[in-house]
Design an enzyme around this catalytic site. Structure first.
Site, short mmCIF file in Angstrom:
data_model
loop_
_atom_site.label_atom_id
_atom_site.label_comp_id
_atom_site.label_asym_id
_atom_site.label_seq_id
_atom_site.Cartn_x
_atom_site.Cartn_y
_atom_site.Cartn_z
N GLN A 1 0.83 -1.20 0.00
CA GLN A 1 0.00 0.00 0.00
C GLN A 1 0.87 1.26 0.00
OE1 GLN A 1 -1.97 0.58 3.73
NE2 GLN A 1 -3.60 1.83 2.85
N TYR B 1 0.41 4.73 0.39
CA TYR B 1 -0.35 5.92 0.78
C TYR B 1 0.59 6.97 1.39
CZ TYR B 1 -5.26 4.26 0.35
OH TYR B 1 -6.50 3.85 -0.10
N SER B 2 1.22 6.61 2.54
CA SER B 2 1.97 7.60 3.32
C SER B 2 3.19 8.11 2.56
CB SER B 2 2.44 6.99 4.63
OG SER B 2 1.37 6.43 5.33
N SER C 1 4.54 -1.03 4.11
CA SER C 1 4.72 -2.37 4.68
C SER C 1 5.00 -3.40 3.59
CB SER C 1 3.47 -2.80 5.46
OG SER C 1 3.26 -1.94 6.54
N GLU D 1 -9.15 -1.65 5.31
CA GLU D 1 -7.89 -1.78 6.06
C GLU D 1 -8.16 -1.73 7.56
OE1 GLU D 1 -4.96 1.30 5.41
OE2 GLU D 1 -3.45 0.17 6.53
N GLU E 1 -5.81 8.97 17.36
CA GLU E 1 -6.37 10.34 17.42
C GLU E 1 -7.20 10.62 16.16
OE1 GLU E 1 -3.13 9.64 18.00
OE2 GLU E 1 -3.17 9.93 20.17
C1 LIG Z 1 3.35 -0.72 11.54
C2 LIG Z 1 3.00 0.32 10.51
C3 LIG Z 1 2.72 -0.06 9.21
C4 LIG Z 1 2.41 0.91 8.24
N1 LIG Z 1 2.17 0.49 6.96
C5 LIG Z 1 1.90 1.41 6.00
C6 LIG Z 1 1.72 1.00 4.64
O1 LIG Z 1 1.79 -0.19 4.30
N2 LIG Z 1 1.46 1.92 3.71
C7 LIG Z 1 1.35 3.24 4.03
O2 LIG Z 1 1.08 4.04 3.13
N3 LIG Z 1 1.55 3.68 5.31
C8 LIG Z 1 1.82 2.80 6.29
N4 LIG Z 1 2.03 3.21 7.60
C9 LIG Z 1 2.04 4.64 7.89
C10 LIG Z 1 0.85 5.12 8.71
O3 LIG Z 1 -0.32 5.15 7.92
C11 LIG Z 1 1.21 6.52 9.26
O4 LIG Z 1 2.31 6.35 10.14
C12 LIG Z 1 0.04 7.14 10.01
O5 LIG Z 1 -0.99 7.49 9.13
C13 LIG Z 1 0.48 8.39 10.80
O6 LIG Z 1 1.18 9.27 10.00
P1 LIG Z 1 2.59 9.87 10.46
O7 LIG Z 1 3.46 8.72 10.86
O8 LIG Z 1 3.08 10.76 9.39
O9 LIG Z 1 2.28 10.68 11.79
P2 LIG Z 1 1.74 12.17 11.87
O10 LIG Z 1 0.62 12.36 10.92
O11 LIG Z 1 2.89 13.10 11.76
O12 LIG Z 1 1.16 12.23 13.34
C14 LIG Z 1 1.99 12.45 14.49
C15 LIG Z 1 1.10 12.54 15.73
O13 LIG Z 1 0.19 13.66 15.61
C16 LIG Z 1 -1.15 13.23 15.78
N5 LIG Z 1 -2.03 13.99 14.88
C17 LIG Z 1 -1.77 14.31 13.58
N6 LIG Z 1 -2.82 14.99 13.06
C18 LIG Z 1 -3.76 15.08 14.02
C19 LIG Z 1 -5.08 15.65 14.11
N7 LIG Z 1 -5.64 16.25 13.04
N8 LIG Z 1 -5.77 15.54 15.27
C20 LIG Z 1 -5.21 14.90 16.36
N9 LIG Z 1 -3.97 14.36 16.35
C21 LIG Z 1 -3.26 14.43 15.21
C22 LIG Z 1 -1.14 11.77 15.40
O14 LIG Z 1 -2.21 11.07 16.02
C23 LIG Z 1 0.22 11.31 15.92
O15 LIG Z 1 0.13 11.00 17.28
C24 LIG Z 1 2.35 2.28 8.59
C25 LIG Z 1 2.64 2.67 9.91
C26 LIG Z 1 2.94 1.71 10.88
C27 LIG Z 1 3.24 2.16 12.29
#
Ligand SMILES: Cc1cc2nc3c(=O)[nH]c(=O)nc-3n(C[C@H](O)[C@H](O)[C@H](O)COP(=O)(O)OP(=O)(O)OC[C@H]3O[C@@H](n4cnc5c(N)ncnc54)[C@H](O)[C@@H]3O)c2cc1C
Length: 393
Positions: free
Chosen positions: A130, A132-133, A165, A247, A378
């Site tokens: 996937q 996305y991120s 992942s 998902e 969150e």
């Molecule tokens: C084990 C694992 C597998 C993953 N696999 C994939 C994958 O296969 N493909 C893929 O595309 N991505 C994947 N991800 C990524 C995952 O989707 C992102 O880590 C997640 O969406 C959070 O984004 P970020 O890490 O950029 O954190 P950020 O968006 O920077 O967030 C940091 C903190 O701020 C808080 N926050 C941010 N915005 C808000 C808001 N509006 N209100 C309240 N709190 C907020 C969050 O809750 C978090 O605590 C994976 C992540 C993990 C841990």
């Protein structure tokens, strides 16, 4: 009813005759189950199990027969699950194909896309990841910057994905790209990309748990056929959200394939049990009971949701409740296991710990990521507040 009973008996006979003995023990790690794909290396019994189940379409029991699925009704699929559970059989195949992109394509893919991809998912030939991120787009997913520019009957892609992942093990990626830079949500397109093409490179990221389940994915001048756009160009946001619901259901159910449900009690008996394994400590008993009750309620709620998907109601924003609750429940369970096993759950390597004990620490650490992947807790609370409870922004 009589038909269902006959189906149960046939199914049991067939499973007993065809399931390899090695598949009749619960998997200990995610790698004990087949994820399919061109790069996967699996023991012969695992591959045999995949082959016989895929032949009947029973890797995807309720998917239509015309695309290689089992064509079973919801009731028959439940019987199959029950008979597999009685024999303690492992699932023949797991992964993002079955849980995410397959259901999505069945819902919104065009006929050509269904014919190309669904049978290969059922047979476990292709492993999906996937995309996305991105480094600047996690919770704010619509901020993604990977560009796709039309060039004849292709798009040319440039950008970077992160936390992908199993990208190093995957064959294809479903991803979000920016096809219009003038609008945010309305400039996103959902595409399917073969990863075995020039311009795609993948670098694994190592985690504190010692595992390396995800990667950075670099996309430089990659040519993707325009026919691989799912839905409308610039209409990808709605599709992205639909997929996230599949998902979130999958992540909420993290516990389902991986373990024997009685493991918590077995471990408690082993580490803190008195004579005959009796658990004397009322606090331990109470905490185990509470987790098992909560798990049962969660399982029943998920089963209800699955049934409603089968009768044609796609999962809605309430999947955020499942994701939030399921992942936090999994963390509570892992935390309790570590507390019960005490110092024996603190091993990392070397002598003094059994192979099983070494998984306890790693599983506990891995569970921390559950409340981040697929959208953080969150973000789920925000969705529940807005889209389920109807609270103002
Ligand atoms: C084990 C694992 C597998 C993953 N696999 C994939 C994958 O296969 N493909 C893929 O595309 N991505 C994947 N991800 C990524 C995952 O989707 C992102 O880590 C997640 O969406 C959070 O984004 P970020 O890490 O950029 O954190 P950020 O968006 O920077 O967030 C940091 C903190 O701020 C808080 N926050 C941010 N915005 C808000 C808001 N509006 N209100 C309240 N709190 C907020 C969050 O809750 C978090 O605590 C994976 C992540 C993990 C841990």
């Amino acid at each position: 009813m009589a038909d269902l009973q006959a189906f149960r008996e046939d199914t049991r006979r067939w499973l007993e005759a065809n399931a390899p003995a090695e598949m009749r023990t619960p998997p200990r790690t995610a790698d004990d189950v087949c994820w399919g794909g061109r790069k996967g290396k699996y023991p012969a019994p695992t591959l045999r199990w995949l082959a016989v189940m895929a032949e009947r379409g029973w890797t995807a029991p309720t998917w239509p027969r015309e695309y290689g699925g089992g064509g079973l009704s919801g009731a028959e699929a439940k019987v199959l699950r029950e008979e597999m559970a009685k024999l303690r059989l492992r699932p023949p195949l797991i992964g993002f194909g079955l849980e995410m992109i397959g259901p999505l394509l069945l819902e919104v893919g065009n006929e050509e896309q269904k014919r190309e991809h669904i049978p290969r998912i059922v047979r476990g030939e292709i492993r999906w990841c996937q995309g996305y991120s991105e480094p600047g787009a996690g919770s704010d997913l619509a901020g993604l910057q990977t560009r796709a520019v039309r060039d004849g009957d292709h798009y040319v892609l440039d950008g970077q994905k992160v936390w992908t992942s199993y990208a190093d093990k995957a064959d294809w990626m479903f991803l979000l790209v920016r096809t219009d830079t003038t609008v945010k949500h309305g400039g996103i397109t959902f595409m399917l990309m073969d990863m075995d093409v020039p311009g795609v490179s993948v670098r694994p990221i190592k985690l504190i748990s010692g595992a390396s389940p995800f990667c950075e994915t670099f996309i430089e001048g990659v040519r993707v056929p325009a026919k691989n756009v799912v839905g409308q160009v610039n209409g990808g946001w709605a599709i992205a959200k639909m997929l996230l619901r599949f998902e979130r259901n999958m992540i909420a159910d993290v516990f389902k394939e991986r373990e024997d449900r009685s493991r918590l009690i077995t471990l408690a008996r082993r580490y803190v049990g008195g004579e005959n394994g009796r658990l004397e400590d009322p606090i331990v008993r109470d905490r185990i009971t509470q987790i098992e009750i909560d798990q049962l309620c969660m399982d029943l709620t998920l089963a209800r949701s699955r049934e409603s998907v089968k009768i044609g109601r796609p999962p809605g924003p309430e999947t955020s409740i499942f994701k939030l609750y399921g992942t936090e429940l999994n963390q509570r369970r892992r935390e309790l296991v570590v507390q019960i096993a005490g110092p024996q759950a603190l091993g990392w390597d070397g002598p003094g710990f059994s192979a099983e004990e070494l998984t306890l620490t790693r599983d506990w650490l891995r569970s921390r990521g559950n409340t981040i992947e697929g959208g953080t807790s969150e973000i789920q609370l925000n969705i529940i507040a807005k889209n389920v409870l109807g609270l103002p922004d």
